[in-house]
Structures are given as structure tokens and as C-alpha cells.
Design a protein around this motif. Structure first.
Motif, mmCIF file in Angstrom:
data_model
loop_
_atom_site.group_PDB
_atom_site.id
_atom_site.type_symbol
_atom_site.label_atom_id
_atom_site.label_comp_id
_atom_site.label_asym_id
_atom_site.label_seq_id
_atom_site.Cartn_x
_atom_site.Cartn_y
_atom_site.Cartn_z
ATOM 1 N N ALA A 82 0.824 -1.212 0.000
ATOM 2 C CA ALA A 82 0.000 0.000 0.000
ATOM 3 C C ALA A 82 0.853 1.256 0.000
ATOM 4 O O ALA A 82 0.562 2.239 -0.685
ATOM 5 N N SER A 83 1.919 1.228 0.804
ATOM 6 C CA SER A 83 2.759 2.444 0.883
ATOM 7 C C SER A 83 3.444 2.727 -0.447
ATOM 8 O O SER A 83 3.541 3.877 -0.886
ATOM 9 N N THR A 84 3.898 1.696 -1.101
ATOM 10 C CA THR A 84 4.570 1.904 -2.410
ATOM 11 C C THR A 84 3.588 2.451 -3.423
ATOM 12 O O THR A 84 3.898 3.360 -4.201
ATOM 13 N N CYS A 85 2.372 1.876 -3.422
ATOM 14 C CA CYS A 85 1.365 2.361 -4.382
ATOM 15 C C CYS A 85 1.015 3.805 -4.092
ATOM 16 O O CYS A 85 0.796 4.616 -5.009
ATOM 17 N N ASN A 86 0.925 4.170 -2.811
ATOM 18 C CA ASN A 86 0.603 5.556 -2.466
ATOM 19 C C ASN A 86 1.700 6.500 -2.951
ATOM 20 O O ASN A 86 1.426 7.608 -3.436
ATOM 21 N N MET A 87 2.968 6.103 -2.820
ATOM 22 C CA MET A 87 4.075 6.945 -3.274
ATOM 23 C C MET A 87 4.019 7.139 -4.779
ATOM 24 O O MET A 87 4.234 8.249 -5.288
ATOM 25 N N ILE A 88 3.716 6.096 -5.494
ATOM 26 C CA ILE A 88 3.628 6.227 -6.962
ATOM 27 C C ILE A 88 2.449 7.113 -7.324
ATOM 28 O O ILE A 88 2.523 7.954 -8.224
ATOM 29 N N ARG A 89 1.317 6.913 -6.596
ATOM 30 C CA ARG A 89 0.110 7.693 -6.882
ATOM 31 C C ARG A 89 0.380 9.180 -6.628
ATOM 32 O O ARG A 89 -0.082 10.047 -7.366
ATOM 33 N N ASN A 90 1.125 9.474 -5.592
ATOM 34 C CA ASN A 90 1.400 10.889 -5.267
ATOM 35 C C ASN A 90 2.334 11.555 -6.287
ATOM 36 O O ASN A 90 2.375 12.788 -6.379
ATOM 37 N N SER A 91 3.142 10.791 -7.072
ATOM 38 C CA SER A 91 4.078 11.377 -8.053
ATOM 39 C C SER A 91 3.500 11.482 -9.450
ATOM 40 O O SER A 91 4.173 11.934 -10.376
ATOM 41 N N LEU A 92 2.244 11.064 -9.607
ATOM 42 C CA LEU A 92 1.689 11.084 -10.965
ATOM 43 C C LEU A 92 1.490 12.501 -11.503
ATOM 44 O O LEU A 92 1.480 12.724 -12.725
ATOM 45 N N HIS A 93 1.364 13.495 -10.612
ATOM 46 C CA HIS A 93 1.129 14.862 -11.109
ATOM 47 C C HIS A 93 2.360 15.415 -11.850
ATOM 48 O O HIS A 93 2.284 16.410 -12.569
ATOM 49 N N GLN A 94 3.543 14.778 -11.684
ATOM 50 C CA GLN A 94 4.756 15.256 -12.378
ATOM 51 C C GLN A 94 4.737 14.891 -13.862
ATOM 52 O O GLN A 94 5.516 15.465 -14.633
ATOM 53 N N LEU A 95 3.940 13.949 -14.233
ATOM 54 C CA LEU A 95 3.871 13.556 -15.646
ATOM 55 C C LEU A 95 3.027 14.563 -16.400
ATOM 56 O O LEU A 95 1.869 14.325 -16.730
ATOM 57 N N ASN A 96 3.708 15.753 -16.713
ATOM 58 C CA ASN A 96 3.000 16.816 -17.414
ATOM 59 C C ASN A 96 4.048 17.683 -18.105
ATOM 60 O O ASN A 96 5.230 17.710 -17.737
ATOM 61 N N ILE A 97 3.625 18.416 -19.143
ATOM 62 C CA ILE A 97 4.554 19.294 -19.847
ATOM 63 C C ILE A 97 4.812 20.528 -19.004
ATOM 64 O O ILE A 97 3.951 20.957 -18.214
ATOM 65 N N ASN A 98 6.045 21.099 -19.216
ATOM 66 C CA ASN A 98 6.441 22.255 -18.406
ATOM 67 C C ASN A 98 6.383 23.545 -19.197
ATOM 68 O O ASN A 98 6.011 24.586 -18.659
ATOM 69 N N ALA A 99 6.800 23.551 -20.479
ATOM 70 C CA ALA A 99 6.841 24.760 -21.311
ATOM 71 C C ALA A 99 5.569 24.872 -22.131
ATOM 72 O O ALA A 99 4.976 23.880 -22.539
ATOM 73 N N ASN A 100 5.206 26.128 -22.383
ATOM 74 C CA ASN A 100 4.014 26.426 -23.174
ATOM 75 C C ASN A 100 4.438 27.233 -24.384
ATOM 76 O O ASN A 100 4.722 28.423 -24.277
ATOM 77 N N TYR A 101 4.553 26.592 -25.543
ATOM 78 C CA TYR A 101 5.024 27.264 -26.751
ATOM 79 C C TYR A 101 3.888 27.832 -27.593
ATOM 80 O O TYR A 101 4.149 28.463 -28.612
ATOM 81 N N SER A 102 2.695 27.577 -27.174
ATOM 82 C CA SER A 102 1.566 28.052 -27.974
ATOM 83 C C SER A 102 1.413 29.563 -27.901
ATOM 84 O O SER A 102 0.841 30.188 -28.794
ATOM 85 N N GLY A 103 1.971 30.195 -26.864
ATOM 86 C CA GLY A 103 1.812 31.636 -26.717
ATOM 87 C C GLY A 103 2.950 32.441 -27.315
ATOM 88 O O GLY A 103 2.964 33.684 -27.182
ATOM 89 N N LEU A 104 3.965 31.782 -27.951
ATOM 90 C CA LEU A 104 5.084 32.539 -28.538
ATOM 91 C C LEU A 104 4.644 33.304 -29.776
ATOM 92 O O LEU A 104 3.876 32.787 -30.596
ATOM 93 N N PRO A 105 5.142 34.567 -29.933
ATOM 94 C CA PRO A 105 4.734 35.370 -31.096
ATOM 95 C C PRO A 105 5.313 34.803 -32.376
ATOM 96 O O PRO A 105 6.415 34.224 -32.380
ATOM 97 N N SER A 106 4.640 35.021 -33.452
ATOM 98 C CA SER A 106 5.100 34.543 -34.762
ATOM 99 C C SER A 106 6.134 35.513 -35.346
ATOM 100 O O SER A 106 6.099 36.715 -35.097
ATOM 101 N N VAL A 107 7.094 34.977 -36.139
ATOM 102 C CA VAL A 107 8.121 35.800 -36.809
ATOM 103 C C VAL A 107 7.917 35.768 -38.318
ATOM 104 O O VAL A 107 8.853 36.132 -39.061
ATOM 105 N N ASN A 108 6.751 35.374 -38.758
ATOM 106 C CA ASN A 108 6.512 35.273 -40.196
ATOM 107 C C ASN A 108 6.583 36.627 -40.875
ATOM 108 O O ASN A 108 7.018 36.737 -42.029
ATOM 109 N N LEU A 109 6.140 37.679 -40.194
ATOM 110 C CA LEU A 109 6.167 39.020 -40.785
ATOM 111 C C LEU A 109 7.624 39.449 -41.020
ATOM 112 O O LEU A 109 7.965 39.943 -42.113
ATOM 113 N N GLN A 110 8.442 39.272 -40.026
ATOM 114 C CA GLN A 110 9.861 39.650 -40.196
ATOM 115 C C GLN A 110 10.521 38.801 -41.281
ATOM 116 O O GLN A 110 11.335 39.297 -42.075
#
Length: 836
Positions: A313-341
Motif C-alpha cells: 500500500a505504501s509503495t502504491c501511495n508513493m507512486i500515486r502521489n508522483s503522478l502529477h509530475q507527468l505533465n509538460i512544463n513549457a508552453n510554446y503556444s503563446g510565442l509570437p510569430s516571426v513570419n512578418l519579419q
């Protein structure tokens, strides 16, 4: 006639002049080679050989007799003093002082000569008195010998002393004979030395025209070099102009070319940014979906009933508590476009700025060809000037009476040689008479020595110590007679020998001290160089004779020293007073004409366009492309973040490690399967995203560096190009004038090199007067001093020694003869008296 020969030095006439050095940069060095010089046969050096030891001994003896230094002042005053026929002239105080000074210098010779004359006067008189005394049975003439206890000792001492004295006399006569024979041998060998000097003088005369022709021919070297540089005026002058203008032009073009490269790099960087952002946006979306699925599956696995067991049970709880780390960190969708330049930069690149800059390079690099094309009209004019100079040199040298002067001197030399050839046999004949007389003198001494040696031999061999004086044998008596004969001939010949010794001693000794020694250290020349000495109206006698101008400072010592060093006759005789080479070496009129033609070179570089208007506008368009307006902070913020919140490989390894802690079964296998899925996601999705992010990082930073003060950079480039173009259009004429001046100085520098080389050759190499010094050395140092004076001095030294030692020989011979000759009576002792 000697002065006329010096016209040969005016080989270039009015073609070259001394000019102040005007060139700023040293011209190329011209190689004119070496003036052809023949090798002379005469070596004015004499090595006497073994007899030189005797010469050194005689020199040492003369130094003892006359240790005073050469009396320059006394000789000058004696030469300048005018003694008249009036007795009062000799009684003047200055003349008395001068006479005393001369006597003081000659005191050694005077004393020795006086002693010799006293010998000449007294010895015959003493001999006469000695003979008369012996005729009266005195002075050993009585044929009676008193018995003495030490008779044997006295006889042995007298015999020994006479023998030693005879040996000394023998050495003296050998020295005299060797000197006599040496003089004869050297006089006979002087013919070769004399002809060698004539041959060198003939070479000296015949070689001078060839040297002059060589100097004249080397003008072609200068002319060819000048024509070569004129034909290469483009590479030479053009490169000089290009080098000076290039100090500003090349940096401006390099900056423009660098900006063209920056534009291309900017385009590539913008493209990389655009592509990388798109890849990162799409990739992070897929990664987010996959990580969400993995978390869901892991969550389902952890919700299984197997995780309810107390040991897991303790091992499963530790794994369950670390699942929130499985996520992306950077957000590239908000970077401005350079197509005009990117679009604006692509518009800028529609014009190839690099090709425009290369055209500017090409136009600027064509400067030498442009200079060559614009200076073709002056080359033929300058070539005509050079041909005119060459023709003037040739015509002037042909106008010089070289052949006549050489012919006159050759004829004079031939006459002198013929005269010597005619009279040298006479010299040899008189030398034979001299040799014969000296041989007779030596034979006189040898005759005396023969009597002495025969007397010693017969007396010693025939002497019987047991015989009484009246019963001595015939051999012993003959020995005594030989000794007395030697004494008689000594009285007869000794005064004649001494007369010869005194005469040769005074003559040879003074020649050695007053001529040979001062000639060797050149003090004799200083006497000859005394102003108004040889001619009371001429300050410098040599210049008065040779140059007809006694005011020129031309000395015997300087001429001899220069000729000894084999310098040219122009330098040795100071001919600049007659023919100033700086006036006759005159090319000023030609160099001025060449300078004017070179100064008229008109080079127009206004056709060189470094960067045209489209190129400048292209740069301005790039500066306004908006690259400097990119939000680099937003990009750098996301770039500095990791792709995921946790390192997926580390998370997968931890998950697998915890699975290993669980009991074997389905739960363990399921967790390990999820760990492998996470690794697969990392390899297939995270790594490509990291590579794209690295590319984005490099490109953003490059754009940030390029866009930093972009407008200012572009303006600086345009300003530099404009300044360089302005220099070419407006100020290039000043640069061209300066470089043309340097180019002209280089051309004139070739003429200056030729002038300086001609001057140096004329002063040092042309008509080098070594043969003249050799003639003087041969006549004075070798023939007069080494051959004649040293031999004569050695002769009187040996003969004088013989004459002096004849005196003790006479005494010993007279004393010894009493012990060898048979006496008429002897001392008789009464036996009774003896017994009593």
C-alpha cells in the motif's frame, strides 16, 4: 700627359649630376656588377731569407750608432736654407744652430767615421814604425828568446787567442762575401721585377678604357629597369594608389559584405525559429496527450485491489502521489510569430547585396588596369628621353681622346722600357766590376787568414817542446814565418779595407736612416709635403707639377697611401679640382623632364562605384525589417524551461525500482510496462522536442545579437561606404599625387643609384693606381733599401769587423811567432852555477 689620362674619368660627360636625395621610399636596388679589374703580377714585397738575420743585426748596430728619430725639421730647414758664397752666411746664428743640429744627429756616424779615418792614418804608420823597429832588432826583431818557466802556457794562450780572432775574422769575411754575392744576385733578378712593373703599368693603361666602357654600358641596366617599371606602371603605381585608398575602401566593403552575410543568417535564423516553434507546439500537444494517457493507465493500475495489501500500500501511495509530475512544463503556444519579419527579410534578399558588393570589389581591384590605360600616352615620351640620355653618354665618351691618350702613354712606357733594356746590361756590367772589387777585398782578408791558419797549423804541428829555440824544426819555423807574413799583409791591406768600410758605412748607414726607415713609416713623405720646400713659389709641389695648381692640398703621403690601397686615380690625385665629377655627372635636365612627364599623369577613378543606390536601399530595408522588434524575452523564458516537469527517464527508473519492491505478480509487471511506455515517450517525443528547442535557442540568440542596434549598424556601414566613395570621387587626386610623387622618386632613385655607383667606381675602381705604388715600392723599398742598402751595410759590417780584429790578430801573431821561429841565440846556463 698624366693629367690628360684623367679625362677618361669623365665617362658620362654631362649626363649625370649630384642630386639631393628626394625619394621618400627606397627604390629597388640595382645590380651593376663589378668593374672589371685585371690582376697585377707585381708583389711589392721582399723576403730576404736567411741573410735577413744579418740584415737585422746590422739594423740593430745602426740603431746603436744612430738612435735618434728622423730629423724632419732639420732636413726641412736645411732644404729651405740658402747658403751663399759669402762666409758671413755660414756664420749666421740660425745657420750655426742648424749645423750643430745636423752634427748632433750625425754624431754617431761622425765618431765612427773619425775612428775609421784614425785607423786608416795610424795603422800604416804603426806598421812602418814596427818594421823599422824590428829591423833594429827591437819590437821582437832580435832572434833571441829568453827562457821562461810559463813559456808553454803563454804559447798556448797566444795560439788560442789568435785562432779565436781568426775565426771571428773568418765570420766577418763570410758575411761580407755573402752580402756581396746577395747584391749581385738581386741585381740580376731585378730585371724580372722591373719587367713585371712595366707589364702592370701596361695593364693599367690598357684596362682603363674597358672599365670606362663598362661604366657606360651599365646605363642600360638603369634604362631597362626604368622602362620595366614604366611598363608596369599599373601594378606599381596602381597598387600604390589602391593600397592607400584601400585603407578606407576595403573596411567599408568588408562591412557591407559582412552585413550581406548577416542578412542571409538572419533569414536562416528566422526560418529556424518559425519551424522550431511550429514543431514545438505540435510536439508538446502530442506529448501532453500521451502523458495524460500514461497517467490514466497508471492510476487505473494503482486502483487495483492488489494495491490494498498492507505490504504494497505504501509503495502504491508513493507512486500515486508522483503522478502529477507527468505533465509538460513549457508552453510554446503563446510565442509570437516571426513570419512578418521573415517575409520582409525575404523581400530584402530579392536583391543580391553580396553581388553588388563584389562588383564594388571588382571595380576597386581594377585600379592598376585603370592606371595603366590612362598612362599609356606618357610611356613613349619617357622612353624617348631615356634613349636621348643613352645617346648623349655614347657620343660624349666617343668624343674623349681616349685612344690618343692611351697611345701616348703606351709610347712613353715603351720608350722607358726600351731605355731600361738598353742600359740594364750596363748596370749589370758595373755591378760585376763592383762584385769583383769587393771579392778582391775579401780575398785580401782571406790571404791574411790563410797565413794565420797555416802559421797556426805548421807551428802547432811542428813544435817540439824538447827542442831549444835554436834547434826548432823547419815546420815550426815555417809556421812562425807564415804568421809574420800575415802580420805584414795585415799592415799592407788593413788601411785599404778600412777606407772602403768608412765610405760604405757613411753612405749606406745614412741611406738606411735618412731614406729607408722614414720611407717605411712614411715620414719621408711628410718632408716632401712641406709647403714651399721643393719650390719656393709653390705651397704643394705635387699638385703644382701634376695639376698646375699648387694651392690644391695634394700630398705625396696621401697619393702613395691611396695608391697603396688600390684606390682610383681620381681620388688619389684629387682630380675633382680639375674635373669635378659632380658637375660632369649631370642628369638634372633629364630627370626634371622625366619628373614633369610623370607629374602630368592624370588618373581619374570616379568610375569606381563601391555600392550603388539599390544596395544602400537594400541595407535600409533590412534595418526596417522588424527583426529588432521580436519579443526575445518571451522566447528566452520558454526556452529556459524544460520540456516536462520531471525527467521522464528518471521517473521511469524510479517507477521500475519501486515495482521491484513489490511482490512478484501482475501489479509488478503492469508497473514495469508503464515504465517502458514512459521511456518510449521520452525517446520518441521528448528528445526531438529538445533538439528543436536547441535550434530555437541558437536562432533566437543569433537574432537577438543581430538585431541589437541594427539601425545604427546599418547606418555605420552606409556611412563608411559613402565616405570611401567620397574619398575616391573627391580626394583620390591627392592620394594619386602623393603616390605619383613616390613613384617618380623611385624612378629617379634608379638614376641616383647609377650616379652613386659611377662616383664610387670612378673614385675607387676605375684606373686603380696600385701599379704606381708598386713602382715606388720596387724602386725604393725593394731595390734601393732591401737589395742595395742592406747588402752594402752588411758588407761593410763584415769587412769592418775583419779590419778591427786584425789589430789583436797582429799582436797575437807577433807574440806567437817567437815560439815557432828558429832563434839565432838562446839563454845558456852554467851547470856548476846551477848546481851551486
Amino acid at each position: 700627359m698624366a693629367v690628360e689620362l684623367l679625362l677618361l674619368l669623365l665617362l658620362c660627360g654631362s649626363t649625370i649630376s649630384e642630386m639631393q636625395p628626394i625619394h621618400k621610399s627606397p627604390p629597388g636596388t640595382l645590380d651593376f656588377g663589378f668593374v672589371p679589374v685585371k690582376t697585377y703580377d707585381t708583389h711589392a714585397y721582399y723576403e730576404p731569407g736567411p741573410i735577413g738575420i744579418l740584415f737585422s743585426i746590422v739594423h740593430s748596430f745602426l740603431y746603436v750608432v744612430q738612435p735618434n728619430s728622423f730629423p724632419q725639421e732639420v732636413i726641412r730647414k736645411l732644404a729651405q736654407q740658402k747658403f751663399g758664397n759669402i762666409q758671413n752666411d755660414y756664420q749666421k746664428p740660425e745657420n750655426v744652430v742648424l749645423t750643430l743640429q745636423a752634427i748632433y744627429y750625425e754624431i754617431g756616424f761622425i765618431i765612427c767615421a773619425a775612428l775609421g779615418l784614425l785607423f786608416v792614418l795610424l795603422l800604416p804608420l804603426v806598421g812602418l814604425c814596427f818594421c823599422m823597429c824590428r829591423c833594429c832588432d827591437n819590437c821582437g826583431g832580435e832572434m833571441h828568446q829568453r827562457q821562461k818557466k810559463n813559456a808553454d802556457c803563454r804559447r798556448g794562450c797566444f795560439a788560442t787567442f789568435l785562432f779565436v780572432t781568426s775565426l771571428i775574422i773568418s765570420i766577418g769575411v763570410l758575411c761580407a762575401y755573402a752580402a756581396n754575392q746577395h747584391l749581385t744576385d738581386q741585381v740580376r733578378g731585378a730585371k724580372h721585377l722591373m719587367y713585371s712593373n712595366f707589364k702592370d703599368l701596361r695593364i693599367f693603361l690598357n684596362d682603363t678604357p674597358g672599365q670606362i666602357d663598362y661604366l657606360v654600358s651599365q646605363y642600360n641596366t638603369t634604362k631597362e629597369k626604368v622602362l620595366s617599371d614604366l611598363n608596369n606602371v599599373g601594378p606599381l603605381l596602381g597598387f600604390r594608389v589602391q593600397e592607400q585608398l584601400g585603407k578606407e575602401v576595403r573596411p567599408a566593403l568588408d562591412a557591407a559584405l559582412a552585413m550581406a552575410g548577416a542578412i542571409r543568417e538572419t533569414k536562416e535564423a528566422l526560418e529556424n525559429v518559425s519551424v522550431s516553434v511550429e514543431v514545438l507546439q505540435e510536439g508538446t500537444e502530442r506529448l501532453h496527450a500521451n502523458l495524460t494517457d500514461v497517467k490514466a493507465h497508471l492510476s487505473n493500475t494503482l486502483n487495483d485491489s492488489a494495491c490494498s495489501a498492507p505490504q504494497v500500500a505504501s509503495t502504491c501511495n508513493m507512486i500515486r502521489n508522483s503522478l502529477h509530475q507527468l505533465n509538460i512544463n513549457a508552453n510554446y503556444s503563446g510565442l509570437p510569430s516571426v513570419n512578418l519579419q521573415l517575409a520582409k527579410v525575404n523581400d530584402v534578399l530579392k536583391i543580391d547585396l553580396s553581388s553588388l558588393v563584389q562588383k564594388g570589389y571588382t571595380a576597386f581591384n581594377d585600379t592598376p588596369d585603370l592606371v595603366m590605360n590612362q598612362t599609356r600616352n606618357i610611356l613613349s615620351d619617357i622612353q624617348n628621353v631615356l634613349e636621348s640620355v643613352g645617346s648623349n653618354i655614347t657620343s660624349f665618351t666617343k668624343s674623349l681622346p681616349v685612344e690618343k691618350i692611351i697611345a701616348d702613354f703606351t709610347m712613353y712606357l715603351s720608350q722607358s722600357e726600351a731605355y731600361v733594356q738598353d742600359y740594364f746590361p750596363v748596370v749589370e756590367q758595373y755591378d760585376f766590376y763592383r762584385w769583383l772589387v769587393c771579392l778582391i777585398l775579401c780575398c785580401m782578408v782571406i790571404l791574411i787568414l790563410v797565413f794565420y791558419y797555416l802559421g797556426l797549423l805548421c807551428g802547432t804541428c811542428g813544435y817540439d817542446r824538447h827542442a831549444s829555440p835554436t834547434t826548432r824544426g823547419c815546420v815550426s819555423n815555417t809556421g812562425g814565418n807564415f804568421l809574420m807574413a800575415g802580420v805584414g799583409f795585415s799592415f799592407i791591406f788593413s788601411w785599404v779595407l778600412m777606407i772602403v768600410v768608412v765610405v760604405t758605412f757613411v753612405t749606406g748607414g745614412n741611406v738606411e736612416k735618412l731614406v729607408c726607415e722614414p720611407f717605411e713609416d712614411k715620414t719621408l713623405f711628410k718632408v716632401f709635403d712641406t709647403p714651399y720646400l721643393l719650390n719656393q713659389h709653390w705651397k704643394n709641389y705635387l699638385s703644382g707639377i701634376l695639376l698646375k695648381n699648387p694651392d690644391i692640398n695634394l700630398t705625396f703621403e696621401k697619393v702613395y697611401s691611396d695608391c697603396k690601397e688600390n684606390k682610383g686615380i681620381y681620388t688619389s690625385l684629387h682630380l675633382e679640382s680639375l674635373f669635378n665629377i659632380n658637375e660632369f655627372l649631370n642628369i638634372s635636365m633629364y630627370t626634371e623632364e622625366v619628373s614633369l612627364k610623370i607629374e602630368h599623369i592624370n588618373i581619374n577613378l570616379s568610375g569606381i562605384i563601391l555600392l550603388d543606390a539599390p544596395g544602400r536601399q537594400n541595407l535600409l530595408n533590412f534595418s526596417s525589417s522588424g527583426v529588432d522588434g521580436i519579443n526575445f524575452a518571451a522566447y528566452l523564458t520558454e526556452i529556459n524551461k524544460s520540456i516536462t516537469k520531471v525527467d521522464l527517464l528518471s521517473f521511469a527508473n524510479d517507477l521500475e525500482a519501486r515495482a521491484d519492491q513489490l511482490p512478484r505478480g501482475a501489479l509488478e509487471n503492469a508497473l514495469k510496462g508503464h515504465a517502458n511506455s514512459i521511456r518510449t515517450i521520452h525517446d520518441q517525443q521528448v528528445i526531438p522536442l529538445e533538439q528543436a528547442m536547441s535550434t530555437l535557442n541558437r536562432s533566437i540568440r543569433l537574432l537577438q545579437k543581430t538585431s541589437s542596434e541594427l539601425m545604427e549598424k546599418v547606418k555605420n556601414v552606409i556611412n563608411a561606404v559613402n565616405a570611401a566613395q567620397l574619398l575616391i570621387n573627391n580626394n583620390a587626386s591627392l592620394v594619386i599625387v602623393q603616390e605619383t610623387k613616390k613613384y617618380m622618386d623611385m624612378i629617379i632613385g634608379y638614376f641616383e643609384q647609377y650616379v652613386n655607383w659611377v662616383k664610387e667606381s670612378v673614385t675607387m675602381d676605375v684606373a686603380a693606381c696600385k701599379p704606381i705604388a708598386n713602382v715606388i715600392d720596387t724602386a725604393v723599398d725593394i731595390f734601393l733599401c732591401s737589395y742595395v742598402t742592406d747588402s752594402v751595410n752588411t758588407f761593410w759590417f763584415g769587412l769592418g769587423g775583419c779590419s778591427i780584429f786584425l789589430i789583436p790578430a797582429i799582436i797575437f801573431a807577433v807574440k806567437l811567432s817567437k815560439y815557432y821561429r828558429r832563434m839565432d841565440t838562446e839563454d845558456v846556463y852554467d851547470d856548476s852555477v846551477e848546481q851551486w
